[in-house]
Design a protein around this motif. Structure first.
Motif, mmCIF file in Angstrom:
data_model
loop_
_atom_site.group_PDB
_atom_site.id
_atom_site.type_symbol
_atom_site.label_atom_id
_atom_site.label_comp_id
_atom_site.label_asym_id
_atom_site.label_seq_id
_atom_site.Cartn_x
_atom_site.Cartn_y
_atom_site.Cartn_z
ATOM 1 N N ARG A 74 0.833 -1.204 0.000
ATOM 2 C CA ARG A 74 0.000 0.000 0.000
ATOM 3 C C ARG A 74 0.863 1.247 0.000
ATOM 4 N NH1 ARG A 74 -0.313 3.244 4.344
ATOM 5 N NH2 ARG A 74 0.565 2.520 6.323
ATOM 6 N N HIS A 129 -2.382 -2.150 8.948
ATOM 7 C CA HIS A 129 -1.642 -3.015 8.031
ATOM 8 C C HIS A 129 -1.013 -4.143 8.845
ATOM 9 C CE1 HIS A 129 1.231 -3.103 4.273
ATOM 10 N NE2 HIS A 129 0.836 -4.301 4.638
ATOM 11 N N SER A 156 -8.587 4.577 -0.002
ATOM 12 C CA SER A 156 -8.983 5.176 1.267
ATOM 13 C C SER A 156 -10.385 5.751 1.235
ATOM 14 C CB SER A 156 -7.982 6.271 1.655
ATOM 15 O OG SER A 156 -7.869 7.236 0.628
ATOM 16 N N VAL A 201 -5.279 3.767 8.981
ATOM 17 C CA VAL A 201 -4.804 2.602 8.248
ATOM 18 C C VAL A 201 -4.376 1.536 9.245
ATOM 19 C CG1 VAL A 201 -3.103 1.695 6.622
ATOM 20 C CG2 VAL A 201 -4.015 4.005 6.316
ATOM 21 N N VAL A 215 -4.764 -5.360 4.799
ATOM 22 C CA VAL A 215 -4.758 -3.904 4.967
ATOM 23 C C VAL A 215 -6.192 -3.404 5.088
ATOM 24 C CG1 VAL A 215 -4.130 -1.690 3.930
ATOM 25 C CG2 VAL A 215 -2.632 -3.672 3.618
ATOM 26 N N LEU A 270 -7.946 0.181 4.867
ATOM 27 C CA LEU A 270 -7.588 1.524 4.415
ATOM 28 C C LEU A 270 -8.816 2.416 4.515
ATOM 29 C CD1 LEU A 270 -4.969 2.758 3.255
ATOM 30 C CD2 LEU A 270 -5.851 2.260 0.973
#
Length: 813
Positions: free
Chosen positions: A304, A757, A440, A755, A748, A750
């Motif tokens: 990402r 991850h 996002s 965020v 992930v 987003l």
């Protein structure tokens, strides 16, 4: 006496051990403090977390890529050296005669030569990134730091890395994923020994065997040798495999917790130590990306940036064709094109071969001279197997001039939305990939990217005549017609190497798709969660990645349980199987019985037919391997025929039924497991106790006294068609060996301003056997544990690279 023994024997031995241990520890990289390096414009920091994962921060992208090369060299220098030698066809310089065939193969393909042609097709920015990366690797090599133990034990030193080595490794990566030419040979061999009906059952898509002329036994044997050699590449160098693929899926923000879009990915390749993958974060003046890097390249391949996340799977696109050329009877240096002779392009390769141990007592070997021929279609790949009368040339998109695949990988790191994401992938050539996208803003997308040839005739499933243009490539599928989807109504997109388009799609992508079982299972679990109103978050994605349920096993089991067990062992096995739901869990005894049974049943059903008219042991071994890879749903279709012709053993006068085959194979399987485990009660038959994931080391897994030092093994669950993939084979001395599966996992989430991850690599960040990070991820990876990849987290060690005076370096094109 005792005191003299201590003084003259024990103390010296202990001192030698301590000295060797000290020397080995010196090969660990410096991870804190300051280091002055050439070809760096301004200072860059490398902050490592507790697992050794680096966070690179630089003031320019070029310096960031330099730092990426530096840390790859610090942690994976032997891996880089090995990869460079594989691509160049120079393993024999180190490993001796055992690697000659591998070197001939890669010299024949000419990957390094092809990489040189790709350089000029790249943008200046992409070129600068590769050059900076090469400079970083070479700065570490030139620093004089102690080398990893592999270099010392083999008595070699690393050579400077070049931009062409990076580009050549992309082609090896593409070769790893693109095994269609192997399937063509497999189909060709099977077509010689089974009738049209049986061929259609084994290969439900593609050309029927009547389109291929019968080969004489000598040529069949040579093509079988070609196929066996490809198997050796898989076992020794971890290249290729029947189930090469991955899982990846994305979930829309409308279904994700807090409106976050989700991306999950776990690429499947041959397993090794160290892993092919290296986790990192990289930040410059423009780039700000994190995730899985491929050792040998400076950018994030799957991961990402601040705006988008992406994962990928093998598209399974047919980008390789074998063309049978017709040699001019009057001149062996020419081949025919529409009846007119045309000269082969010939080049000479010289392979340096290391003398056998002890080499210093033997005279050096003369370099091996190899003459490589090329036709208009590509290199003649059959020459090393003495197929001269009708040699086979390999046409492959990765060998086309102007390969811009690196440009696509580079561009993904800078993508900011769906439009720029697609535009970056427009440069993708090989490997062809399914790319899954999330951003996002909660959007998701899918695109099949790469060069997919359009053929005048044929479907790429069998070798075709090359002496005319009847089967020529006439172009490629246009970029604007690549399969893609964006924000589907269902709210998620799944890719697991299954066919991604419907029958109404007007272009041929491939005829060799993976079973849809994994994709269907992932989709079913997502739908189940949505229907139940459960939150889809990172934890939910991790649970799906851990899933070991096999739907094909469940379907086939329903047929197998109709068999009437006829002895105590079979009855005990059936008691376990009747209560089983197809879950290949580590603690499942039924999974052990089923998987052992399927190996024996496949061979019982198929090996008689696939043995062929030559009846030679080497060819028969290969054909047994073909039988081992037949999918469970195909076995189910065979058994659905009742007294199928597949079930009758032609070597016996009696007429056997499918129940006879089921019975015999079950007895063989139970006896096989009993040899490993003992315990006729089957109480100690858990799948993980007979099924190990093996991370092989090249070359020391092949050296008995070193194997336990460098190789790692761990009991595991899974199967070839479960989401948590485990493709395995039988080692009669140790049990069922998984040498193929996920190389890393990541998830992930987003969202706007937030965020999450999570990741886990399969072995560890380091390739240095004395590092604590050599194998610290093996067990957590098996146990589906995850770590946070958070650039904002505090680091454990910080190394600052500072500019030094310019010095001569290798790597410039």
């Amino acid at each position: 006496m005792v005191s003299r023994l201590v003084v003259f024997v024990v103390f010296p031995v202990l001192a030698l051990i301590a000295h060797q241990g000290w020397q080995l520890r010196q090969s660990l990289p410096q991870v804190s403090g300051n280091v002055a390096v050439p070809r760096l414009a301004r200072p860059a920091s490398i902050v490592r977390d507790a697992q050794g994962v680096p966070r690179i921060v630089a003031r320019s992208d070029a310096d960031a890529f330099f730092a990426m090369g530096y840390v790859h060299a610090q942690d994976r220098l032997w891996q880089l050296e090995l990869q460079r030698r594989i691509a160049q066809g120079r393993l024999s310089e180190v490993f001796g005669k055992s690697s000659i065939d591998q070197d001939i193969w890669f010299r024949t393909l000419g990957l390094r030569r092809s990489a040189e042609s790709a350089w000029s097709a790249l943008s200046p920015d992409a070129q600068r990134s590769l050059q900076a990366y090469s400079d970083g690797i070479n700065a570490w090599i030139a620093s004089g730091a102690a080398l990893p133990v592999e270099f010392r034990m083999l008595g070699i030193a690393p050579e400077p890395w070049t931009v062409y080595d990076s580009l050549a490794w992309i082609k090896v990566f593409a070769l790893n994923l693109g095994g269609n030419y192997r399937r063509e040979v497999e189909r060709l061999l099977v077509s010689q020994v089974v009738d049209r009906e049986k061929f259609a059952l084994l290969f439900p898509t593609g050309a029927p065997p009547s389109t291929v002329a019968a080969l004489d036994p000598a040529n069949v044997a040579r093509f079988a040798a070609f196929a066996r050699f490809q198997d050796s590449l898989e076992t020794q160098l971890h290249l290729g495999g029947r189930y090469v693929g991955s899982n990846a899926w994305v979930v829309s923000g409308k279904l994700g917790a807090g409106g976050a879009a989700l991306m999950a990915n776990d690429p499947h390749l041959g397993l090794q130590i160290p892993s092919l993958w290296y986790m990192a974060s990289i930040k410059g003046d423009r780039i700000d990306a994190q995730g899985a890097t491929l050792v040998g390249l400076p950018v994030v391949i799957f991961g990402r940036n601040a705006s988008v996340a992406w994962g990928g799977t093998n598209l399974m696109a047919d980008a390789q064709d074998l063309y049978l050329e017709q040699v001019d009877a009057a001149d062996a240096g020419r081949y025919l094109v529409d009846g007119k002779p045309e000269a082969f392009v010939v080049r000479d390769e010289y392979i340096t071969v290391r003398q056998d141990f002890p080499s210093f007592l033997r005279s050096p070997l003369q370099p091996l001279h190899v003459r490589v021929r090329e036709s208009r279609h590509g290199p003649i790949v059959s020459d090393m197997f003495d197929v001269f009368e009708q040699p086979a040339a390999l046409r492959w998109t990765a060998l086309d001039p102007g390969d811009t695949s690196y440009e696509a990988f580079y561009g993904l790191n800078y993508a900011s939305d769906w439009t720029s994401f697609q535009q970056a992938l427009k440069s993708q050539v090989a490997p062809a990939l399914n790319l899954l996208y999330a951003d996002s803003a909660g959007n998701i997308g899918y695109i099949a990217a790469g060069r997919m040839p359009v053929r005048k005739n044929g479907d790429g499933t069998l070798p075709v005549p090359g002496w005319n243009d009847d089967y020529a490539w006439t172009g490629e599928i246009p970029f604007d017609r690549w399969p893609r989807r964006y924000n589907p109504e269902e709210g998620f997109l799944v890719s697991a190497n299954e066919k991604p388009v419907g029958d109404d799609y007007p272009w041929l992508i491939s005829q060799d798709w993976a079973s849809p079982a994994r994709a269907e299972r992932i989709a079913a679990l997502l739908r189940e969660a949505v229907s139940a109103g459960r939150t889809l978050d990172v934890a939910a994605m991790q649970r799906i990645q851990a899933d070991t349920r096999s739907a094909p096993a469940q379907r086939l089991l329903a047929r197998l349980l109709k068999h009437e067990p006829n002895n105590d062992q079979q009855r005990r096995a059936f008691d376990l199987l009747r209560a089983w739901n197809g879950d290949m869990a580590r603690d499942s005894r039924a999974a052990t019985i089923f998987n052992a049974w399927m190996r024996e049943l496949r061979r019982e059903l198929l090996s008689d037919d696939l043995r062929g008219f030559w009846n030679k042991e080497r060819e028969s071994r290969y054909m047994k391997g073909v039988a081992d890879n037949v999918e469970l749903d195909t076995v189910d279709r065979i058994l659905a025929g009742g007294d199928s012709a597949w079930c009758d053993d032609q070597a016996t006068p009696a007429r056997e039924t499918c129940d006879d085959a089921i019975d015999a194979s079950l007895n063989d399987a139970l006896w096989e497991v009993l040899k490993f485990r003992g315990d006729e009660s089957m109480g100690d038959w858990a799948w993980e106790d007979v099924h190990e994931t093996v991370y092989r080391h090249v070359p020391f897994s092949d050296v008995n006294v070193l194997r336990s030092v460098f190789e790692r093994r761990i009991g595991n669950g899974g199967s070839p068609d479960s989401v948590n993939v485990a493709s395995f084979s039988l080692d009669k001395s140790r049990g069922y060996v998984q040498d193929f599966g996920a190389g890393f996992r990541q998830v992930v989430a987003l969202g706007a301003g937030k965020v999450e991850h999570r990741y886990m690599n399969s072995t560890g960040q380091s390739g240095n056997v004395v590092s604590t990070h050599y194998d610290d991820m093996v067990r957590p990876f098996r146990d589906l544990e995850f770590l946070s990849l958070d650039p904002a987290a505090a680091g454990v060690d910080t190394l600052t690279l500072t500019p030094a005076a310019a010095a001569a370096q290798g790597g410039a094109p």
